[in-house]
Design a protein around this motif. Structure first.
Motif, PDB file in Angstrom:
ATOM      1  N   PRO A 464       0.823  -1.221   0.000  1.00  0.00           N
ATOM      2  CA  PRO A 464       0.000   0.000   0.000  1.00  0.00           C
ATOM      3  C   PRO A 464       0.854   1.267   0.000  1.00  0.00           C
ATOM      4  O   PRO A 464       2.031   1.254   0.371  1.00  0.00           O
ATOM      5  N   TYR A 465       0.239   2.366  -0.382  1.00  0.00           N
ATOM      6  CA  TYR A 465       0.896   3.671  -0.340  1.00  0.00           C
ATOM      7  C   TYR A 465      -0.176   4.739  -0.331  1.00  0.00           C
ATOM      8  O   TYR A 465      -1.357   4.469  -0.593  1.00  0.00           O
ATOM      9  N   GLU A 466       0.216   5.952  -0.026  1.00  0.00           N
ATOM     10  CA  GLU A 466      -0.710   7.076  -0.007  1.00  0.00           C
ATOM     11  C   GLU A 466      -0.711   7.776  -1.359  1.00  0.00           C
ATOM     12  O   GLU A 466       0.353   8.030  -1.930  1.00  0.00           O
ATOM     13  N   GLU A 467      -1.889   8.093  -1.842  1.00  0.00           N
ATOM     14  CA  GLU A 467      -1.975   8.865  -3.074  1.00  0.00           C
ATOM     15  C   GLU A 467      -1.517  10.298  -2.795  1.00  0.00           C
ATOM     16  O   GLU A 467      -1.842  10.877  -1.768  1.00  0.00           O
ATOM     17  N   ARG A 468      -0.741  10.849  -3.697  1.00  0.00           N
ATOM     18  CA  ARG A 468      -0.287  12.229  -3.574  1.00  0.00           C
ATOM     19  C   ARG A 468      -0.833  13.034  -4.747  1.00  0.00           C
ATOM     20  O   ARG A 468      -0.899  12.549  -5.881  1.00  0.00           O
ATOM     21  N   ALA A 469      -1.191  14.280  -4.486  1.00  0.00           N
ATOM     22  CA  ALA A 469      -1.849  15.102  -5.502  1.00  0.00           C
ATOM     23  C   ALA A 469      -0.901  15.461  -6.637  1.00  0.00           C
ATOM     24  O   ALA A 469      -1.311  15.559  -7.795  1.00  0.00           O
ATOM     25  N   GLU A 486     -12.004  -0.785   4.244  1.00  0.00           N
ATOM     26  CA  GLU A 486     -12.787  -1.644   3.355  1.00  0.00           C
ATOM     27  C   GLU A 486     -11.894  -2.561   2.532  1.00  0.00           C
ATOM     28  O   GLU A 486     -12.246  -3.707   2.269  1.00  0.00           O
ATOM     29  N   GLU A 487     -10.733  -2.051   2.117  1.00  0.00           N
ATOM     30  CA  GLU A 487      -9.840  -2.875   1.313  1.00  0.00           C
ATOM     31  C   GLU A 487      -9.376  -4.088   2.108  1.00  0.00           C
ATOM     32  O   GLU A 487      -9.416  -5.228   1.617  1.00  0.00           O
ATOM     33  N   ARG A 490     -12.251  -6.579   2.659  1.00  0.00           N
ATOM     34  CA  ARG A 490     -12.561  -7.355   1.454  1.00  0.00           C
ATOM     35  C   ARG A 490     -11.541  -8.471   1.260  1.00  0.00           C
ATOM     36  O   ARG A 490     -11.895  -9.615   0.935  1.00  0.00           O
ATOM     37  N   ILE A 491     -10.260  -8.144   1.451  1.00  0.00           N
ATOM     38  CA  ILE A 491      -9.209  -9.156   1.256  1.00  0.00           C
ATOM     39  C   ILE A 491      -9.365 -10.284   2.268  1.00  0.00           C
ATOM     40  O   ILE A 491      -9.344 -11.479   1.908  1.00  0.00           O
ATOM     41  N   VAL A 492      -9.550  -9.927   3.540  1.00  0.00           N
ATOM     42  CA  VAL A 492      -9.686 -10.958   4.580  1.00  0.00           C
ATOM     43  C   VAL A 492     -10.940 -11.802   4.325  1.00  0.00           C
ATOM     44  O   VAL A 492     -10.934 -13.030   4.513  1.00  0.00           O
ATOM     45  N   GLY A 493     -11.997 -11.158   3.865  1.00  0.00           N
ATOM     46  CA  GLY A 493     -13.218 -11.907   3.547  1.00  0.00           C
ATOM     47  C   GLY A 493     -12.972 -12.943   2.465  1.00  0.00           C
ATOM     48  O   GLY A 493     -13.452 -14.082   2.548  1.00  0.00           O
ATOM     49  N   LEU A 494     -12.211 -12.581   1.444  1.00  0.00           N
ATOM     50  CA  LEU A 494     -11.865 -13.531   0.392  1.00  0.00           C
ATOM     51  C   LEU A 494     -11.020 -14.667   0.954  1.00  0.00           C
ATOM     52  O   LEU A 494     -11.260 -15.849   0.654  1.00  0.00           O
ATOM     53  N   LEU A 495     -10.024 -14.319   1.769  1.00  0.00           N
ATOM     54  CA  LEU A 495      -9.127 -15.344   2.317  1.00  0.00           C
ATOM     55  C   LEU A 495      -9.878 -16.343   3.180  1.00  0.00           C
ATOM     56  O   LEU A 495      -9.505 -17.524   3.246  1.00  0.00           O
ATOM     57  N   GLU A 514      -2.693  -9.275   9.266  1.00  0.00           N
ATOM     58  CA  GLU A 514      -3.994  -9.927   9.061  1.00  0.00           C
ATOM     59  C   GLU A 514      -3.951 -10.845   7.838  1.00  0.00           C
ATOM     60  O   GLU A 514      -4.513 -11.947   7.846  1.00  0.00           O
ATOM     61  N   ILE A 515      -3.297 -10.397   6.780  1.00  0.00           N
ATOM     62  CA  ILE A 515      -3.196 -11.218   5.579  1.00  0.00           C
ATOM     63  C   ILE A 515      -2.387 -12.474   5.868  1.00  0.00           C
ATOM     64  O   ILE A 515      -2.755 -13.588   5.458  1.00  0.00           O
ATOM     65  N   ALA A 516      -1.295 -12.329   6.591  1.00  0.00           N
ATOM     66  CA  ALA A 516      -0.481 -13.492   6.943  1.00  0.00           C
ATOM     67  C   ALA A 516      -1.255 -14.488   7.785  1.00  0.00           C
ATOM     68  O   ALA A 516      -1.071 -15.709   7.655  1.00  0.00           O
TER      69      ALA A 516
END
Length: 582
Positions: A464-469, A486-487, A490-495, A514-516
């Motif tokens: 992940p990263y932060e969007e910059r203008a 939410e991202e 959604r990922i954990v729900g899929l896993l 959490e992903i691990a």
């Protein structure tokens, strides 16, 4: 024939003859290493609207006497070779016929940060340097660099604006993907192999000169922000590890690295002057030249002197700590510091005026121009400046080069977890995929439309990263490393709905506790194709990677860590050097 055109003389003898023949304007032109673009057919850019580059190629070569250029953009090898020859022909027709040294940022991986490198395009595709660190095989790095050398020579590149040997000590810093990770010893061993592959045992006609960066180590950035931008200019050492960051540069100098690039960063809270390294006499003359004994060319990072228009947006000169100085004053301070050449700039008239005003002596200019010209002679550019267009097309992306890169991609993959021995997969399972080419996945199993239909899922994520203008800054992925909101849900729900392999591209050190915990398996990549990932997942290839930096447990742990101390976060999810066998 003048003596400087006689190949039987030594480089020093030839410089001794050429230098006195040069006007002050011609000398000043040698001290700038700017950027060029080319037309897609290999012809020269002779018109510009100023939106990307302010000067045309004839204005640069014939008007300003520049002979060092970094090519922007990705093109076909034949067209690049045609362009290189066109550039050299224009230079050959000038009064002294000084050949051009063409350079390039890295071009052999999967990156999409056009501010730092280019994706492989027609060149062979390899993992990022982080992936080389994950394998930690100096022989492989030397093989890689030798292939880079041959592909570069084929299209006319004689200077590599790499390797980047900063230590990845601040997990948020955007430039980590170009490094060899967080370990100084590993980085030192790999940079020596890299220099050998590009330059050979000594610099010569078959070498590509290396411009090693970013001296004295650009990793310890405050809050992980990058000094391309004013809010990232501060470089700090709260852990007292300043000397550790010098170790890779000592190794590079010992290997014979030809050129060195100081970083933009402004050191804070040290005994160094608090000005950017390209203006810092204590760092360039005192440390690099006097203490470490570096005798090669010192070229500043790009854009220290002049405000630039990048993607239609204004960017100030990166003169951190000396923003109040005029452009002539900046040039003088950098020359006083010991720099030889200005990257990404084309204002030789400033040097001419500084000499004529008496502020800088012509003898000082001659010291730098002598170094610069000598390298051209050593590289054989005065004797063989043109390339074989047909050979370029045959060499770049050659089948065996691509195969070597693909093997390295697979080796660099790093298995972080494999719960209940989910991998390797077998047979032809029903696969649900995200961010994976369905046609490629179809070679391994039956691709289905929903997780509910699948036996197994394969998804690919990026740190992940932060969007910059700011458009240019948006390429430098900075800020948070954590999946959130939410991202993440959604990922954990899929896993939790289907056993899933998560392939995560680690351009920086992602925060993935959490992903691990929920994934059936996690494999880190540092630039690898879908086929490479699936080959490892199905046991058709062996992943050999070990993490080149730790993966923190939380952003709080990242924020509490000291940016100059490698692997300094508390209780990481995966420590430095972690990696499983399948």
């Amino acid at each position: 024939m003048h003596p400087y055109q006689d190949p039987s003389l030594t480089p020093d003898q030839r410089v001794d003859d050429l230098l006195p023949r040069m006007t002050l304007e011609e000398k000043a032109g040698q001290m700038f290493h700017d950027m060029l673009m080319m037309n897609a057919d290999g012809s020269l850019v002779t018109e510009t609207d100023g939106s990307m580059l302010p000067f045309t190629t004839p204005e640069m070569i014939e008007g300003k006497h520049l002979t060092h250029f970094n090519l922007l953009g990705t093109y076909g090898p034949r067209e690049m070779a045609i362009w290189a020859n066109n550039v050299q022909k224009m230079a050959a027709d000038t009064r002294l016929g000084i050949p051009v040294s063409l350079s390039t940022d890295p071009r052999h991986s999967f990156t999409d940060n056009v501010g730092a490198s280019f994706n492989a395009g027609a060149f062979s595709a390899w993992p990022e340097p982080l992936g080389m660190a994950a394998i930690n095989d100096p022989e492989l790095v030397e093989e890689f660099a030798d292939i880079v050398r041959r592909e570069y020579l084929a299209v006319g590149f004689r200077v590599a604006l790499h390797p980047q040997i900063d230590l990845a000590s601040e997990p948020r810093w955007s430039r980590q993907n170009g490094t060899f990770g967080s370990d100084a010893k590993v980085t030192g061993e790999l940079v020596q192999a890299y220099v050998r592959g590009l330059q050979g045992k000594k610099l010569g006609p078959h070498s590509v000169a290396t411009m090693v960066k970013h001296f004295p180590g650009g990793g310890p950035q405050k809050d992980g922000e990058d000094p391309h931008f004013a809010h990232g200019k501060e470089q700090i050492y709260p852990g007292g590890m300043r000397d550790l960051h010098l170790e890779p540069f000592k190794a590079a100098i010992a290997a014979g690295a030809s050129q060195m690039m100081p970083y933009y960063g402004q050191p804070i809270g040290t005994d160094w002057e608090e000005v950017g390294f390209g203006f810092n006499k204590g760092v360039i003359q005192g440390l690099l030249r006097d203490r470490l004994g570096f005798e090669g060319i010192v070229c500043t990072d790009w854009g220290l002197l002049t405000e630039a228009n990048i993607f239609g947006e204004p960017h100030p000169a990166r003169a951190w700590g000396v923003e109040h100085l005029s452009r002539p004053e900046l040039v003088a301070k950098s020359l006083d510091a010991g720099c030889d050449q200005f990257g990404g700039e084309a204002c030789p008239e400033e040097i001419v005026e500084l000499v004529r005003s008496g502020r800088i002596s012509e003898e000082r200019i001659d010291v730098s121009v002598r170094r610069i010209l000598r390298e051209k002679f050593v590289l054989g550019l005065f004797d063989s400046r043109y390339v074989d267009v047909d050979l370029a097309e045959e060499t770049v992306g050659r089948a065996d080069f691509k195969a070597a890169g693909e093997r390295a991609q697979r080796r660099s993959l790093t298995v972080l977890s494999n719960r209940e021995l989910a991998l390797p997969l077998s047979g032809r399972p029903k696969l649900y995929v995200e961010n994976v080419d369905a046609a490629v996945a179809g070679e391994y199993g039956e691709v289905v439309a929903t997780p509910a239909e699948a036996d197994f899922a394969v998804i690919r994520l990026r740190t992940p990263y932060e969007e910059r203008a700011n458009k240019f800054e948006s390429f430098f992925h900075s800020g948070t490393l954590a999946f959130e909101g939410e991202e993440l849900a959604r990922i954990v729900g899929l896993l939790d709905s289907v056993p899933t392999l998560v392939g995560i591209n680690l351009e920086r050190a992602a925060v993935i506790p959490e992903i691990a915990e929920h994934a059936a398996a996690v494999i880190a990549d540092f630039g690898a194709s879908d086929a490479a990932l699936l080959d490892v997942a199905f046991g058709r290839a062996k992943a050999e990677g070990r993490l080149p930096f730790e993966l923190p447990r939380s952003m709080a742990a990242v924020e509490a860590a000291r940016p100059d101390v490698p692997n300094d976060t508390e209780n990481p999810v995966f420590p430095y050097g972690h990696g499983l066998e399948l």
